[in-house]
Design an enzyme around this catalytic site. Sequence first.
Site, PDB file in Angstrom:
ATOM      1  N   ASP A  69       0.843  -1.193   0.000  1.00  0.00           N
ATOM      2  CA  ASP A  69       0.000   0.000   0.000  1.00  0.00           C
ATOM      3  C   ASP A  69       0.881   1.247   0.000  1.00  0.00           C
ATOM      4  OD1 ASP A  69      -2.634   1.357   0.381  1.00  0.00           O
ATOM      5  OD2 ASP A  69      -1.678   2.008   2.229  1.00  0.00           O
ATOM      6  N   THR A 102      -3.232   4.950  -4.111  1.00  0.00           N
ATOM      7  CA  THR A 102      -2.148   5.719  -3.493  1.00  0.00           C
ATOM      8  C   THR A 102      -0.807   5.443  -4.169  1.00  0.00           C
ATOM      9  OG1 THR A 102      -1.948   3.973  -1.831  1.00  0.00           O
ATOM     10  CG2 THR A 102      -3.269   5.876  -1.251  1.00  0.00           C
ATOM     11  N   THR A 103      -0.606   4.228  -4.656  1.00  0.00           N
ATOM     12  CA  THR A 103       0.639   3.910  -5.360  1.00  0.00           C
ATOM     13  C   THR A 103       0.631   4.532  -6.753  1.00  0.00           C
ATOM     14  OG1 THR A 103       0.709   1.800  -4.174  1.00  0.00           O
ATOM     15  CG2 THR A 103       2.156   2.027  -6.059  1.00  0.00           C
ATOM     16  N   ASP A 404      -9.236  -0.333   1.892  1.00  0.00           N
ATOM     17  CA  ASP A 404      -9.185   0.176   0.512  1.00  0.00           C
ATOM     18  C   ASP A 404     -10.409  -0.282  -0.277  1.00  0.00           C
ATOM     19  OD1 ASP A 404      -6.824   1.330   1.149  1.00  0.00           O
ATOM     20  OD2 ASP A 404      -5.560   0.107  -0.159  1.00  0.00           O
TER      21      ASP A 404
END
Length: 553
Positions: A69, A102-103, A404
Amino acid sequence: MSMVYDEYGRPFVILKEQQAKNRVKGVDATKANILAARSISNILRTSLGPKGMDKLLVSPDGDVTITNDGATILSQMEIHQPVAKLLVELSSSQDDEIGDGTTGVVVMAGALLEQAEILMSKGIHPVRIARGFEAASQVAIDHLAKISEKVEFSKDNLQPLLTTAKTTLSSKILQPHKEKMAGIAVQAILDVADIERHDVNFDMIRMEGKTGGSLEDTCLVNGLVLDKEFSHPQMPTMIKDAKLCILTCPLEPPKPKTKHKLQIDSAEAYEELYNQEQKYFRDMIQKIKDSGANLVICQWGFDDEANHLLLQQELPAVRWVGGVEIEHIAIATGARIVARVEELTPDKLGTAGKVEQISMGTNSSRQQDRILVLEDCANKKAVTVLVRGGNKMIVDEAKRSLHDAMCVVRNLVKDNRVVYGGGSAEVSCSLAIRKHADTITGVDQYAIRAFADALDDIPLALAENAGLSPINEVTAIKSRQVKEGIHTIGLGLLSLNETEFTIDSTKGDHTMDMKELGVFETLIGKQQQMQLAAQVVKMILKIDDVISEGQYR
């Protein structure tokens, strides 16, 4: 360094050039900032997509975290470079607003900075590059809205929500159990959602982790799960039709706030003191009984004397319940938080159909192997996801993965427009931006085309992490999108036993129609990625001087 005074006698400092030789300015400062930001982006690049690698993070205390994450990786890294910290905040913003991607947003920012560095080496001014990126990002956002599709769902048709959750879980540790986990994530959101108003109260969902068992034992509880136990082992382990009171005061005699000394010089004085303390305990417990409560939830602890009296009065109690848990219990059961026992009245009690203490595992003597479950609460919109796993690292990563997935389902409830994954949306935007660049004159068109090149970096990274030939795969996706006019063509990375579709070995690529595979993600998540990445890159490009406090003293 010289000290000079103005006409009013106020001093100011003149910084001579030879003393400022360590100062980074102009293009050198911009390139140094780009290098720092790209180094962070390259760390996360290998974690992108369903075949991405995990990172093992070791804290100064020796605690180990294994995750892919992006927000978690960056938040636990010790980063001192100021511009690199911007990417940490970028990932955090994506996590707070969307909960997923987020990545991807950091990889996207890194790709834009790489293209910006190439343009700067050709002599294009950073401000012109930033302006071109901003214009291109707006074209991409508008194009995403144009190619997006609405998915209709209802309480009888949850398939679109399940498919979205499974897409998110494909890159997580829960991938082998994504069918069950997607069902848990969707049901948790629906239990707390108001579908008609497109509103989700995310605060009503608790995540509780417990080591032991396997990931398959993870379950959704309609109520609350507390990592606590009853204060005395002889108290009943199940209470039906519970009426509970929530106390934030300790069950003990009051203490003077000033320093004091009590001298006892006889047995009679000690006996009197003991009886006075007993009377205080009895009065306090009697007031709780008179209110009609049959369960006490206390934020603070109480000694063995009070515990024994509670047992004698057949009044089960739970102690050392944290502030956040107290608030959740109050919301779920409809109880009022009471600061003093004297203020306790029947209308301040909460209700729960059943409160049960459950022992987990075989070692029932350990406190951490027992949990309290509050079911059939007054507020039905309160749920807890109980995550099980072989060790703490697996439990923590599973909690992050489920969070998520639930965030993505929440976003779909709020806005039911989706775009397709596997790099198809990025390639489609890239083609649209290139077409738009042909209509632009001047230097800005170079920056707009560079934005299109940066978008190709996402499917390139997906193919690279899956062990495929990146250039061949991205070329094949573009070729099919242009020839067939289908914007849903992307990179199919699912293993063959997970899908009925087979890879076309004659063409030698892994391009598939993501619509048929059911791989899609929310429109607002993808738009937010591009918007945030472009804004941060613009901010970095406009920095031309780095001044550290105290550097020139």
